[in-house]
Design a protein around this motif. Structure first.
Motif, PDB file in Angstrom:
ATOM      1  N   PRO A 243      -2.249  -7.518  14.332  1.00 47.29           N
ATOM      2  CA  PRO A 243      -3.462  -6.704  14.410  1.00 47.29           C
ATOM      3  C   PRO A 243      -3.630  -5.865  13.128  1.00 47.29           C
ATOM      4  N   PRO A 244      -4.823  -5.544  12.775  1.00 46.11           N
ATOM      5  CA  PRO A 244      -5.052  -4.715  11.577  1.00 46.11           C
ATOM      6  C   PRO A 244      -4.477  -3.311  11.786  1.00 46.11           C
ATOM      7  N   PRO A 245      -4.063  -2.655  10.714  1.00 41.66           N
ATOM      8  CA  PRO A 245      -3.512  -1.299  10.857  1.00 41.66           C
ATOM      9  C   PRO A 245      -4.569  -0.328  11.369  1.00 41.66           C
ATOM     10  N   VAL A 246      -4.146   0.629  12.175  1.00 39.90           N
ATOM     11  CA  VAL A 246      -5.055   1.599  12.783  1.00 39.90           C
ATOM     12  C   VAL A 246      -5.172   2.820  11.933  1.00 39.90           C
TER      13      VAL A 246
END
Length: 85
Positions: A82-85
């Motif tokens: 998942p993309p970084p938050v």
């Protein structure tokens, strides 16, 4: 023989179907030439080299090449997930 009457020239089977017989089929049952033992030995050796030497190296090279492509892609695009938050 009467012209136009081909019943005498075409051999028939028991059921009345026409049978095509090659004129040399009795003399030469197969068209394959005789194989000498040296050619057969070379062919077996070539098969063994291909099966147990060359194809394993090709398989390793393909898998390794794919892994290298994925590794290079991940160095540029980042790791999967998942993309970084």
């Amino acid at each position: 023989m009467v012209p136009g009457n081909q019943a005498e020239t075409i051999p028939k089977t028991a059921r009345g179907r026409a049978v095509m017989i090659h004129e040399n089929s009795v003399d030469h049952p197969t068209d394959a030439p005789p194989v000498d033992s040296a050619a057969r030995r070379r062919e077996i050796i070539m098969f063994l080299v291909l099966a147990f030497v060359i194809w394993p190296f090709v398989a390793i090279a393909v898998v390794g090449g794919y892994g290298f492509i994925v590794w290079m892609y991940q160095t540029i695009a980042g790791p999967p997930g998942p993309p970084p938050v």
